[in-house]
Motif scaffolding. Structure first.
Motif, PDB file in Angstrom:
ATOM      1  N   ILE A   1     -35.089 -35.329  65.096  1.00 20.11           N
ATOM      2  CA  ILE A   1     -35.101 -34.054  64.385  1.00 20.11           C
ATOM      3  C   ILE A   1     -36.548 -33.703  64.048  1.00 20.11           C
ATOM      4  CG2 ILE A   1     -32.796 -34.401  63.392  1.00 20.11           C
ATOM      5  CD1 ILE A   1     -34.216 -34.904  60.689  1.00 20.11           C
ATOM      6  N   ALA A   2     -36.805 -32.399  63.884  1.00 15.72           N
ATOM      7  CA  ALA A   2     -38.108 -31.913  63.437  1.00 15.72           C
ATOM      8  C   ALA A   2     -37.855 -30.945  62.286  1.00 15.72           C
ATOM      9  CB  ALA A   2     -38.861 -31.228  64.573  1.00 15.72           C
ATOM     10  N   LEU A   3     -38.254 -31.352  61.096  1.00 16.13           N
ATOM     11  CA  LEU A   3     -38.062 -30.539  59.897  1.00 16.13           C
ATOM     12  C   LEU A   3     -39.342 -29.782  59.576  1.00 16.13           C
ATOM     13  CD1 LEU A   3     -36.293 -33.206  57.666  1.00 16.13           C
ATOM     14  CD2 LEU A   3     -35.238 -31.089  58.480  1.00 16.13           C
ATOM     15  N   SER A   4     -39.186 -28.518  59.176  1.00 16.89           N
ATOM     16  CA  SER A   4     -40.342 -27.761  58.697  1.00 16.89           C
ATOM     17  C   SER A   4     -39.935 -26.958  57.467  1.00 16.89           C
ATOM     18  CB  SER A   4     -40.911 -26.846  59.783  1.00 16.89           C
ATOM     19  OG  SER A   4     -39.935 -26.005  60.344  1.00 16.89           O
ATOM     20  N   PHE A   5     -40.920 -26.704  56.596  1.00 13.87           N
ATOM     21  CA  PHE A   5     -40.691 -25.997  55.342  1.00 13.87           C
ATOM     22  C   PHE A   5     -41.739 -24.903  55.200  1.00 13.87           C
ATOM     23  CE2 PHE A   5     -39.310 -30.439  54.736  1.00 13.87           C
ATOM     24  CZ  PHE A   5     -37.944 -30.208  54.573  1.00 13.87           C
ATOM     25  N   ASP A   6     -41.297 -23.704  54.863  1.00 15.73           N
ATOM     26  CA  ASP A   6     -42.165 -22.525  54.892  1.00 15.73           C
ATOM     27  C   ASP A   6     -42.539 -22.014  53.498  1.00 15.73           C
ATOM     28  OD1 ASP A   6     -41.612 -22.744  57.563  1.00 15.73           O
ATOM     29  OD2 ASP A   6     -40.861 -20.709  57.819  1.00 15.73           O
ATOM     30  N   ASP A   7     -43.641 -21.304  53.457  1.00 15.12           N
ATOM     31  CA  ASP A   7     -44.165 -20.496  52.358  1.00 15.12           C
ATOM     32  C   ASP A   7     -45.183 -21.276  51.530  1.00 15.12           C
ATOM     33  OD1 ASP A   7     -42.815 -18.382  53.393  1.00 15.12           O
ATOM     34  OD2 ASP A   7     -41.247 -18.337  51.888  1.00 15.12           O
ATOM     35  N   ARG A   8     -45.023 -21.375  50.211  1.00 19.66           N
ATOM     36  CA  ARG A   8     -46.090 -22.004  49.430  1.00 19.66           C
ATOM     37  C   ARG A   8     -45.518 -22.721  48.206  1.00 19.66           C
ATOM     38  NH1 ARG A   8     -50.003 -18.076  46.497  1.00 19.66           N
ATOM     39  NH2 ARG A   8     -49.845 -19.815  45.069  1.00 19.66           N
ATOM     40  N   TYR A   9     -44.430 -23.456  48.422  1.00 19.43           N
ATOM     41  CA  TYR A   9     -43.804 -24.227  47.347  1.00 19.43           C
ATOM     42  C   TYR A   9     -44.442 -25.619  47.294  1.00 19.43           C
ATOM     43  CZ  TYR A   9     -40.364 -20.501  47.782  1.00 19.43           C
ATOM     44  OH  TYR A   9     -39.750 -19.274  47.842  1.00 19.43           O
ATOM     45  N   VAL A  10     -45.751 -25.637  47.094  1.00 22.09           N
ATOM     46  CA  VAL A  10     -46.514 -26.873  47.286  1.00 22.09           C
ATOM     47  C   VAL A  10     -46.103 -27.954  46.293  1.00 22.09           C
ATOM     48  CG1 VAL A  10     -48.819 -27.887  47.346  1.00 22.09           C
ATOM     49  CG2 VAL A  10     -48.446 -25.580  48.250  1.00 22.09           C
TER      50      VAL A  10
ATOM     51  N   GLU B   1     -43.271 -28.269  44.626  1.00 23.84           N
ATOM     52  CA  GLU B   1     -41.909 -28.716  44.920  1.00 23.84           C
ATOM     53  C   GLU B   1     -41.874 -29.578  46.176  1.00 23.84           C
ATOM     54  OE1 GLU B   1     -42.841 -25.709  44.165  1.00 23.84           O
ATOM     55  OE2 GLU B   1     -41.464 -24.756  42.739  1.00 23.84           O
ATOM     56  N   TRP B   2     -42.652 -29.197  47.208  1.00 21.51           N
ATOM     57  CA  TRP B   2     -42.736 -30.026  48.417  1.00 21.51           C
ATOM     58  C   TRP B   2     -43.258 -31.424  48.070  1.00 21.51           C
ATOM     59  CZ3 TRP B   2     -45.740 -25.912  51.730  1.00 21.51           C
ATOM     60  CH2 TRP B   2     -44.865 -24.885  52.111  1.00 21.51           C
ATOM     61  N   THR B   3     -44.238 -31.471  47.181  1.00 19.56           N
ATOM     62  CA  THR B   3     -44.813 -32.762  46.806  1.00 19.56           C
ATOM     63  C   THR B   3     -43.771 -33.643  46.127  1.00 19.56           C
ATOM     64  OG1 THR B   3     -46.995 -31.723  46.557  1.00 19.56           O
ATOM     65  CG2 THR B   3     -46.680 -33.868  45.519  1.00 19.56           C
ATOM     66  N   ARG B   4     -42.853 -33.035  45.423  1.00 16.18           N
ATOM     67  CA  ARG B   4     -41.785 -33.816  44.776  1.00 16.18           C
ATOM     68  C   ARG B   4     -40.833 -34.432  45.802  1.00 16.18           C
ATOM     69  NH1 ARG B   4     -38.721 -30.434  40.389  1.00 16.18           N
ATOM     70  NH2 ARG B   4     -37.630 -32.456  40.215  1.00 16.18           N
ATOM     71  N   LEU B   5     -40.905 -33.994  47.058  1.00 10.18           N
ATOM     72  CA  LEU B   5     -40.097 -34.589  48.125  1.00 10.18           C
ATOM     73  C   LEU B   5     -40.686 -35.894  48.651  1.00 10.18           C
ATOM     74  CD1 LEU B   5     -39.247 -31.440  50.317  1.00 10.18           C
ATOM     75  CD2 LEU B   5     -37.667 -32.687  48.831  1.00 10.18           C
ATOM     76  N   ARG B   6     -41.914 -36.224  48.266  1.00  6.25           N
ATOM     77  CA  ARG B   6     -42.599 -37.379  48.843  1.00  6.25           C
ATOM     78  C   ARG B   6     -41.786 -38.675  48.761  1.00  6.25           C
ATOM     79  NH1 ARG B   6     -47.635 -38.852  46.426  1.00  6.25           N
ATOM     80  NH2 ARG B   6     -48.201 -39.917  48.370  1.00  6.25           N
ATOM     81  N   PRO B   7     -41.201 -39.023  47.612  1.00  2.61           N
ATOM     82  CA  PRO B   7     -40.437 -40.280  47.563  1.00  2.61           C
ATOM     83  C   PRO B   7     -39.259 -40.283  48.539  1.00  2.61           C
ATOM     84  CG  PRO B   7     -40.934 -39.509  45.346  1.00  2.61           C
ATOM     85  CD  PRO B   7     -41.299 -38.397  46.277  1.00  2.61           C
ATOM     86  N   LEU B   8     -38.575 -39.155  48.662  1.00  2.00           N
ATOM     87  CA  LEU B   8     -37.443 -39.071  49.595  1.00  2.00           C
ATOM     88  C   LEU B   8     -37.905 -39.202  51.039  1.00  2.00           C
ATOM     89  CD1 LEU B   8     -34.404 -38.477  50.037  1.00  2.00           C
ATOM     90  CD2 LEU B   8     -35.008 -36.051  50.121  1.00  2.00           C
TER      91      LEU B   8
ATOM     92  N   LEU C   1     -35.299 -25.803  59.550  1.00  2.00           N
ATOM     93  CA  LEU C   1     -36.298 -25.335  58.583  1.00  2.00           C
ATOM     94  C   LEU C   1     -35.641 -24.859  57.295  1.00  2.00           C
ATOM     95  CD1 LEU C   1     -37.220 -21.947  58.061  1.00  2.00           C
ATOM     96  CD2 LEU C   1     -36.721 -22.098  60.485  1.00  2.00           C
ATOM     97  N   GLY C   2     -36.413 -24.971  56.203  1.00  2.00           N
ATOM     98  CA  GLY C   2     -35.992 -24.465  54.906  1.00  2.00           C
ATOM     99  C   GLY C   2     -37.198 -23.926  54.157  1.00  2.00           C
ATOM    100  N   HIS C   3     -36.953 -23.481  52.929  1.00  2.00           N
ATOM    101  CA  HIS C   3     -38.038 -22.924  52.125  1.00  2.00           C
ATOM    102  C   HIS C   3     -38.224 -23.706  50.818  1.00  2.00           C
ATOM    103  CE1 HIS C   3     -37.320 -19.579  54.951  1.00  2.00           C
ATOM    104  NE2 HIS C   3     -38.579 -19.217  54.680  1.00  2.00           N
ATOM    105  N   HIS C   4     -37.497 -23.337  49.801  1.00  2.00           N
ATOM    106  CA  HIS C   4     -37.704 -23.881  48.454  1.00  2.00           C
ATOM    107  C   HIS C   4     -36.763 -25.065  48.211  1.00  2.00           C
ATOM    108  CE1 HIS C   4     -37.776 -22.981  43.831  1.00  2.00           C
ATOM    109  NE2 HIS C   4     -38.407 -24.092  44.146  1.00  2.00           N
TER     110      HIS C   4
END
Length: 271
Positions: free
Chosen positions: A30-39, A41-48, A220-223
């Motif tokens: 799979i190739a996941l991508s996330f768009d816009d500027r939820y920086v 919130e994206w950083t909170r995904l790091r442990p997962l 892909l997703g956003h927030h």
């Protein structure tokens, strides 16, 4: 003696050629991508993402308005092995821009080049681009690939709402969201945000098709939502973890978007 040396050379070249011909394709994944500027919130995904050894692509828009803290967080994500891609300086849809009467040269100057300048000053070198609003044309794609990027990502959905009608298609039937390492530089990812109404069962079907066809399912997703909300352009982190669990169970690899085209280029050169 000369004949023996010649025979040895022919046999070794033949064996080498057989080895190259039988070299396996890259693993399905799979190739996941996330768009816009939820920086943040994206950083909170790091442990997962670390838990499941996942590398993804973050497509950033309006880069010049990020805070120093947000830029530092993006560098942290990049050090983790994630890709930082481009998503437009002002998040402008190219067809809307053209309908407004502005020139295409100005679109490239203010939407593409302006973002690249900001990102490069901050130490990023984006090589892939996500179209804004899924708007693209063959002539803009040609220029984007010729002058700026090595891969362009568009958007697909299982549902599209038309006047008086909703067009639906099963995830396993959307050919464009599966990458086959064929060197294609214009790709589509399936939107998984809440308003698309995509189900866990549909996502599992997509993973199974990717495994069975030795391809890569692009999503892909956003927030990211860590608590329940009815925000449409957002996805549940709990659902993302279910997806990653199933990905791991099926033995699928994860790819960034630039890795797809890098592997695709290698496969194309071998043929």
């Amino acid at each position: 003696m000369k004949n023996t040396a010649f025979l040895w050379l022919v046999m070794n070249v033949g064996l080498w050629g057989c080895h190259e011909a039988t070299k396996p394709l890259p693993p399905a994944g799979i190739a996941l991508s996330f768009d816009d500027r939820y920086v943040e919130e994206w950083t909170r995904l790091r442990p997962l993402l670390k838990k499941y050894n996942v590398h993804v692509t973050f497509y950033v828009t309006q880069f010049d308005s990020l805070t120093p803290k947000e830029v530092a967080l993006l560098h942290q994500l990049q050090r983790d092995g994630h890709e930082i891609g481009a998503h437009g300086a002002a998040h402008i849809r190219v067809l809307d821009w053209m309908r407004g009467g502005a020139s295409l040269d100005d679109f490239f100057r203010y939407e593409i080049e302006a973002e690249l300048i900001s990102m490069r000053k901050a130490g990023f070198r984006p090589v892939t681009f996500a179209h804004v609003g899924g708007q693209q044309t063959w002539w803009t794609d040609r220029r984007l690939l010729r002058d700026y990027f090595k891969l362009l990502r568009d958007v697909s959905m299982t549902e599209r709402r038309l006047p008086f009608f909703v067009f639906r298609q099963p995830i396993f039937g959307i050919d464009e969201i599966y990458y086959h390492f064929d060197g294609d530089r214009t790709v589509h990812s399936l939107l998984i945000d809440q308003y698309t109404n995509i189900t866990d069962a549909q996502l599992k079907d997509g993973l199974i098709r990717a495994k069975n066809t030795q391809s890569v399912l692009m999503l892909l997703g956003h927030h990211p939502l860590f608590t329940p909300s009815d925000e449409p352009y957002a996805f549940s982190v709990a659902r993302l973890e279910k997806l990653l669990q199933e990905t791991q169970r099926l033995g699928l690899k994860t790819y960034t978007m630039s890795e797809l085209v890098e592997h695709g280029d290698m496969e194309t050169r071998r043929k």
